[in-house]
Design a protein around this motif. Structure first.
Motif, PDB file in Angstrom:
ATOM      1  N   ILE A   1       0.857  -1.185   0.000  1.00  0.00           N
ATOM      2  CA  ILE A   1       0.000   0.000   0.000  1.00  0.00           C
ATOM      3  C   ILE A   1       0.892   1.233   0.000  1.00  0.00           C
ATOM      4  O   ILE A   1       1.827   1.338   0.796  1.00  0.00           O
ATOM      5  CB  ILE A   1      -0.917   0.039   1.236  1.00  0.00           C
ATOM      6  N   ARG A   2       0.601   2.169  -0.920  1.00  0.00           N
ATOM      7  CA  ARG A   2       1.325   3.444  -0.965  1.00  0.00           C
ATOM      8  C   ARG A   2       0.336   4.580  -0.796  1.00  0.00           C
ATOM      9  O   ARG A   2      -0.769   4.535  -1.350  1.00  0.00           O
ATOM     10  CB  ARG A   2       2.056   3.614  -2.298  1.00  0.00           C
ATOM     11  N   LYS A   3       0.745   5.600  -0.083  1.00  0.00           N
ATOM     12  CA  LYS A   3      -0.100   6.780   0.067  1.00  0.00           C
ATOM     13  C   LYS A   3       0.358   7.816  -0.939  1.00  0.00           C
ATOM     14  O   LYS A   3       1.473   8.342  -0.885  1.00  0.00           O
ATOM     15  CB  LYS A   3      -0.009   7.325   1.486  1.00  0.00           C
ATOM     16  N   SER A   4      -0.511   8.139  -1.898  1.00  0.00           N
ATOM     17  CA  SER A   4      -0.182   9.114  -2.931  1.00  0.00           C
ATOM     18  C   SER A   4      -0.295  10.536  -2.388  1.00  0.00           C
ATOM     19  O   SER A   4       0.561  11.379  -2.633  1.00  0.00           O
ATOM     20  CB  SER A   4      -1.128   8.938  -4.122  1.00  0.00           C
ATOM     21  N   ASN A   5      -1.359  10.814  -1.655  1.00  0.00           N
ATOM     22  CA  ASN A   5      -1.544  12.093  -0.963  1.00  0.00           C
ATOM     23  C   ASN A   5      -2.519  11.845   0.178  1.00  0.00           C
ATOM     24  O   ASN A   5      -2.848  10.703   0.484  1.00  0.00           O
ATOM     25  CB  ASN A   5      -2.043  13.186  -1.932  1.00  0.00           C
ATOM     26  N   ASP A   6      -3.021  12.930   0.782  1.00  0.00           N
ATOM     27  CA  ASP A   6      -3.901  12.772   1.945  1.00  0.00           C
ATOM     28  C   ASP A   6      -5.244  12.142   1.593  1.00  0.00           C
ATOM     29  O   ASP A   6      -5.967  11.681   2.478  1.00  0.00           O
ATOM     30  CB  ASP A   6      -4.137  14.131   2.614  1.00  0.00           C
ATOM     31  N   HIS A   7      -5.574  12.130   0.298  1.00  0.00           N
ATOM     32  CA  HIS A   7      -6.889  11.651  -0.100  1.00  0.00           C
ATOM     33  C   HIS A   7      -6.851  10.379  -0.947  1.00  0.00           C
ATOM     34  O   HIS A   7      -7.902   9.823  -1.256  1.00  0.00           O
ATOM     35  CB  HIS A   7      -7.611  12.748  -0.895  1.00  0.00           C
ATOM     36  N   GLU A   8      -5.655   9.921  -1.313  1.00  0.00           N
ATOM     37  CA  GLU A   8      -5.561   8.783  -2.224  1.00  0.00           C
ATOM     38  C   GLU A   8      -4.503   7.792  -1.768  1.00  0.00           C
ATOM     39  O   GLU A   8      -3.424   8.178  -1.301  1.00  0.00           O
ATOM     40  CB  GLU A   8      -5.211   9.264  -3.639  1.00  0.00           C
ATOM     41  N   ILE A   9      -4.814   6.504  -1.912  1.00  0.00           N
ATOM     42  CA  ILE A   9      -3.808   5.459  -1.712  1.00  0.00           C
ATOM     43  C   ILE A   9      -3.754   4.586  -2.963  1.00  0.00           C
ATOM     44  O   ILE A   9      -4.699   4.547  -3.754  1.00  0.00           O
ATOM     45  CB  ILE A   9      -4.085   4.583  -0.471  1.00  0.00           C
ATOM     46  N   ILE A  10      -2.629   3.906  -3.122  1.00  0.00           N
ATOM     47  CA  ILE A  10      -2.421   2.972  -4.228  1.00  0.00           C
ATOM     48  C   ILE A  10      -2.192   1.591  -3.628  1.00  0.00           C
ATOM     49  O   ILE A  10      -1.324   1.415  -2.771  1.00  0.00           O
ATOM     50  CB  ILE A  10      -1.214   3.397  -5.087  1.00  0.00           C
ATOM     51  N   ILE A  11      -2.997   0.627  -4.069  1.00  0.00           N
ATOM     52  CA  ILE A  11      -2.854  -0.753  -3.601  1.00  0.00           C
ATOM     53  C   ILE A  11      -2.173  -1.555  -4.695  1.00  0.00           C
ATOM     54  O   ILE A  11      -2.637  -1.570  -5.836  1.00  0.00           O
ATOM     55  CB  ILE A  11      -4.220  -1.376  -3.275  1.00  0.00           C
ATOM     56  N   GLU A  12      -1.069  -2.202  -4.340  1.00  0.00           N
ATOM     57  CA  GLU A  12      -0.342  -3.045  -5.295  1.00  0.00           C
ATOM     58  C   GLU A  12      -0.434  -4.502  -4.873  1.00  0.00           C
ATOM     59  O   GLU A  12      -0.311  -4.820  -3.689  1.00  0.00           O
ATOM     60  CB  GLU A  12       1.126  -2.622  -5.381  1.00  0.00           C
ATOM     61  N   ASP A  13      -0.654  -5.356  -5.835  1.00  0.00           N
ATOM     62  CA  ASP A  13      -0.703  -6.789  -5.555  1.00  0.00           C
ATOM     63  C   ASP A  13       0.019  -7.502  -6.687  1.00  0.00           C
ATOM     64  O   ASP A  13      -0.187  -7.174  -7.859  1.00  0.00           O
ATOM     65  CB  ASP A  13      -2.149  -7.276  -5.469  1.00  0.00           C
TER      66      ASP A  13
END
Length: 370
Positions: free
Chosen positions: A164-176
């Motif tokens: 899981i990466r946090k792109s900014n305060d409103h968005e995250i990126i889930i990698e699998d």
């Protein structure tokens, strides 16, 4: 050969995960059996499964910085070390069970079907994504934190995305990341997409964000990325809880004597083809069309005789069918099977003449004494 174990007790299922959701959607009985630790060996000692587990573990070690010392070397040294790690991990899993149920169990893991292909793809993946010899490639280990389990609905729905990466305060990126193919007709395979939607709902609840992107990274091929429809994710999560509640309702009915555990089976070609637990499912066993197909030929009967051909043996089995079954090329001690009643799962039907069904074992074949 080992003895057929009895069906497990019907116990309450405490939580559902993105993986078990797919299993329960297919067949309640399969999901219940798969949750029982005593049946794990019928999944995890299959060579193809081991290759996938090992590939996934090595990539996870890279993400978690556990292989930094290895990855700091020149690429040839990295390749040689990864080959050794890959082989040792495969051997470790292959040696886990003294009662390995698979007929074609090879002590030489490098001879397993798919071994070299998986290893080659793993090395290419590392070459593409990891710093080697000071090159300024984007590294996997800088992309996110370590794996962590998150839960919602009071622990009824749990998931552990690979990254899981946090792109900014409103968005995250889930990698699998996946060790097999991820696309079907140009789109993400439906079961993988549902998995990512469940991860997304869980992570939205955990991180309280308004936007999520999911990226599925295959061992071979290009990643697949999309912005998640959070309403769809919520709908899938609600469906998972509905299934969990229905499973537990039916388990209560089993324990109160209103139905049998086998009543929770839903046999079909798709549900049964790759199920590891056909050997205890009376519903499957009673369906001749399913159990006697060409690619999944399943028989039970008394061993009448055998013939030795070098290190391999053909055995003759009376299965109360219209013909005798000849099982070719097994390396069991045939003399110990003479007169025994045996059950064989996931053979391949090689020929079918007027007198015999002729079958051969596959790497999925499991053998039992009754």
């Amino acid at each position: 050969m080992i003895r057929v174990p009895p069906l497990p007790e019907a116990k309450k299922i405490n939580c559902i995960t993105p993986t078990s959701y797919e299993t329960f959607k297919t067949c309640y009985l399969r999901g219940i059996i798969e949750s029982n630790i005593n049946f794990k060996k019928f999944i995890y000692f299959h060579p193809k499964t081991i290759l996938g587990i090992v590939s996934h573990e090595i990539i996870s070690d890279i993400y978690s910085n556990n292989l930094n010392e290895v990855l700091g070397n020149d690429f040839n040294s990295i390749v040689n070390t990864i080959k050794e790690i890959f082989k040792n991990k495969c051997q470790f899993y292959a040696n886990q069970s003294k009662e390995n149920p698979f007929i074609l169990k090879s002590n030489d893991v490098e001879n397993w079907p798919g071994y070299n292909m998986r290893l080659t793809r793993l090395i290419r993946f590392i070459q593409k994504n990891v710093n080697t010899n000071g090159k300024k490639q984007q590294t996997l280990k800088n992309k996110g934190g370590i794996e962590k389990t998150y839960e919602v609905f009071n622990g009824k729905l749990k998931g552990k995305p690979d990254r899981i990466r946090k792109s900014n305060d409103h968005e995250i990126i889930i990698e699998d990341y996946k060790t097999g193919q991820i696309l079907e007709a140009g789109s993400l395979k439906p079961h993988i997409r549902r998995q990512m939607l469940l991860y997304s709902f869980i992570c939205q609840e955990a991180f309280k964000v308004s936007k999520i992107r999911s990226i599925v990274i295959p061992l071979f091929g290009q990643p697949y990325e999309e912005e998640v429809d959070l309403l769809e994710a919520k709908s899938i999560a609600n469906d998972a809880i509905t299934i969990l509640n229905d499973v537990n309702r039916q388990i209560e009915e089993v324990n109160s004597g209103l139905k049998s555990l086998l009543d929770l089976a839903t046999p079909s070609k798709n549900a049964c083809r790759y199920c590891s637990f056909k050997f205890v499912c009376g519903r499957f066993w009673g369906n001749h069309e399913l159990r006697l197909s060409k690619d999944s030929f399943n028989v039970e009967g008394k061993v009448l005789g055998y013939k030795q051909y070098g290190k391999f043996t053909n055995i003759y089995i009376d299965c109360n069918l219209s013909k005798i079954v000849i099982l070719k090329n097994i390396n069991e001690i045939a003399g110990s099977l003479l007169g025994e009643t045996i059950k064989l799962i996931d053979l391949q039907l090689e020929d079918n003449d007027d007198l015999y069904f002729i079958a051969v074992p596959t790497y999925r074949t499991i053998g039992f004494k009754l």
